[in-house]
Scaffold this motif. Structure first.
Motif, PDB file in Angstrom:
ATOM      1  N   GLY A  27       0.291  -1.309  -0.353  1.00 12.28           N
ATOM      2  CA  GLY A  27       0.088  -0.117   0.340  1.00 12.28           C
ATOM      3  C   GLY A  27       0.862   1.221   0.024  1.00 12.28           C
ATOM      4  N   LEU A  28       2.041   1.728   0.028  1.00 12.67           N
ATOM      5  CA  LEU A  28       3.464   2.035  -0.318  1.00 12.67           C
ATOM      6  C   LEU A  28       3.683   2.781  -1.760  1.00 12.67           C
ATOM      7  CD1 LEU A  28       5.826   1.030   2.123  1.00 12.67           C
ATOM      8  CD2 LEU A  28       3.903   2.574   2.255  1.00 12.67           C
ATOM      9  N   GLY A  29       3.688   4.170  -1.885  1.00  7.64           N
ATOM     10  CA  GLY A  29       3.675   5.171  -3.225  1.00  7.64           C
ATOM     11  C   GLY A  29       5.641   4.315  -3.075  1.00  7.64           C
ATOM     12  N   ALA A  32       8.087   5.869  -0.982  1.00  8.59           N
ATOM     13  CA  ALA A  32       8.282   5.092   0.325  1.00  8.59           C
ATOM     14  C   ALA A  32       8.958   3.687   0.541  1.00  8.59           C
ATOM     15  CB  ALA A  32       6.863   4.863   1.227  1.00  8.59           C
ATOM     16  N   ARG A  33       8.272   2.869  -0.312  1.00  5.37           N
ATOM     17  CA  ARG A  33       9.179   1.261  -1.338  1.00  5.37           C
ATOM     18  C   ARG A  33      10.391   1.629  -1.655  1.00  5.37           C
ATOM     19  NH1 ARG A  33       5.603  -1.171  -5.653  1.00  5.37           N
ATOM     20  NH2 ARG A  33       3.904  -0.605  -4.047  1.00  5.37           N
ATOM     21  N   LEU A  34      10.922   2.400  -2.002  1.00  3.41           N
ATOM     22  CA  LEU A  34      11.962   2.705  -1.735  1.00  3.41           C
ATOM     23  C   LEU A  34      13.107   3.382  -0.494  1.00  3.41           C
ATOM     24  CD1 LEU A  34      14.204   3.197  -3.848  1.00  3.41           C
ATOM     25  CD2 LEU A  34      14.582   5.377  -3.679  1.00  3.41           C
ATOM     26  N   ALA A  35      12.722   4.283   0.138  1.00  2.00           N
ATOM     27  CA  ALA A  35      13.227   4.307   1.796  1.00  2.00           C
ATOM     28  C   ALA A  35      12.521   2.468   2.209  1.00  2.00           C
ATOM     29  CB  ALA A  35      12.038   5.088   2.460  1.00  2.00           C
TER      30      ALA A  35
END
Length: 58
Positions: A27-29, A32-35
């Motif tokens: 559910g992340l953008g 946020a997914r990269l972090a």
């Protein structure tokens, strides 16, 4: 294939990383997914370094 490439102490964290990234990243953008990917990779690297005794050279 070299025996070091199929060792479980490397394979298991990579598989855990992929599963965790998929589960957390549903559910992340993208930012946020990269972090999440970066933090998880750093944790895996730290665990592997501690298990191998680096930098103390055990």
């Amino acid at each position: 294939m070299a025996p070091d490439l199929v060792r479980l102490d490397i394979l298991v964290p990579v598989l855990m990383y992929c599963a965790l990234l998929w589960w957390v990243g549903r559910g992340l953008g993208w930012i946020a997914r990269l972090a999440t990917a970066v933090v998880t990779l750093l944790l895996i690297i730290c665990v592997l370094l501690v298990e191998r005794g680096w930098p103390l050279g055990a």
